[in-house]
Design an enzyme around this catalytic site. Sequence first.
Site, mmCIF file in Angstrom:
data_model
loop_
_atom_site.group_PDB
_atom_site.id
_atom_site.type_symbol
_atom_site.label_atom_id
_atom_site.label_comp_id
_atom_site.label_asym_id
_atom_site.label_seq_id
_atom_site.Cartn_x
_atom_site.Cartn_y
_atom_site.Cartn_z
ATOM 1 N N VAL A 144 0.838 -1.200 0.000
ATOM 2 C CA VAL A 144 0.000 0.000 0.000
ATOM 3 C C VAL A 144 0.873 1.250 0.000
ATOM 4 O O VAL A 144 0.578 2.231 -0.701
ATOM 5 C CB VAL A 144 -0.951 -0.003 1.212
ATOM 6 C CG1 VAL A 144 -1.582 1.373 1.410
ATOM 7 C CG2 VAL A 144 -2.044 -1.051 1.025
ATOM 8 N N GLU A 145 1.953 1.230 0.755
ATOM 9 C CA GLU A 145 2.776 2.427 0.902
ATOM 10 C C GLU A 145 3.568 2.772 -0.359
ATOM 11 O O GLU A 145 3.583 3.929 -0.780
ATOM 12 C CB GLU A 145 3.746 2.256 2.079
ATOM 13 C CG GLU A 145 3.078 2.242 3.444
ATOM 14 C CD GLU A 145 2.502 3.602 3.819
ATOM 15 O OE1 GLU A 145 2.925 4.615 3.233
ATOM 16 O OE2 GLU A 145 1.621 3.645 4.695
ATOM 17 N N THR A 146 4.249 1.797 -0.957
ATOM 18 C CA THR A 146 5.195 2.134 -2.036
ATOM 19 C C THR A 146 5.174 1.163 -3.215
ATOM 20 O O THR A 146 6.048 1.232 -4.073
ATOM 21 C CB THR A 146 6.634 2.175 -1.496
ATOM 22 O OG1 THR A 146 7.014 0.870 -1.020
ATOM 23 C CG2 THR A 146 6.782 3.188 -0.371
#
Length: 362
Positions: A144-146
């Site tokens: 989700v983050e990167t």
Amino acid sequence: MLKPLSLALFLIAGSALSTGAMAQKASKNPPPSAASRTVQGSTPYAQRPDAMQFADDLAVRRDLDPEWVRATLGQARFLAQVPKLVLPPTQGTAKNWAAYKSRFVEPIRIRAGVRFWQKNSAALARAEREYGVPADIIVGIIGVETIYGQQMGNFRVIDALATLAFDFPDAHPRAQARSEFFRRELEQFLSLVQRNGTDPFAPRGSYAGAMGLGQFMPSSWARYAVDGNGDGQIDLFGSAEDAIASVANYFIAHGWTSGMPTHYAVSFDPAGADMDTLLAPDILPTFSAASMAAKGAIVQGTGAQHSGPLALVELQNGDGAPSYVAGTENFYAITRYNWSSYYALAVIELGQAVAQARAGAR
């Protein structure tokens, strides 16, 4: 992590930092390269009395070289687009869990997640064994983050933090508190790079100053980042092992309980439920399964015997009927990474989707 925002810098005392962008070590703090001294179309903070006063105060608080702090912060640049990015969305846009989920639980991230898991299966298994955080939760966070390191941000961290520390938009409902938050993050960042002799103008991250595969803010890096591969360095940009262990350590520090589910399905008494009372605590686990049932929300399956507190989590679906789950303390722990129930459930469901795709591929 804005996240808090998400996002972290590792413990300064006695630790060495090595990152793909930050590992330009020197016996003393290196002068910035010519390319790093300017950002076209922006204003240097050397011309701002408030920024220079902050630099002097920081140097005293942290026992840093005041000339270095002033010179370094003075070369940070105002980024005009950053204040716009932190403003809340305009009113009138209804929350929609289905639309939110589709941004993250989708084929590109799932395929990238399978590759990431296959490449780092030993590190994920070790983190699960040592910290008790399931591999699919860690995989969900980094995805989700990167997108597993594909999108770690292109803003110079020092510019993003300085912009939000000294020019946080007044239109934001929490402008003063957020400005103070980013001043603390800027202090952590400058302390880190000064003590480790790294180029303060090299690290790139999100518009909020989050860095690495897991998008840790400087303060989170300072508190929770760990050396996952045992090489004596902490590299959240280039070392998946360090990033994996650090995400797991973050969750342990925020109350993760090994073996506890994140949430359960929930149904409602046809005679009606006391929704006002059930939703009042928001995502904070407050009710027992029995007390939820007494108020008309029946936790399904093994959740009926769950011994800890639960929260009735509502996820709106635009003009459609909302979705509901009964969130446990582990669900709440995920929201400490990003204070959103939508975020937490997207992390959970992306991790599950990657695990299923990986099992299918095998």
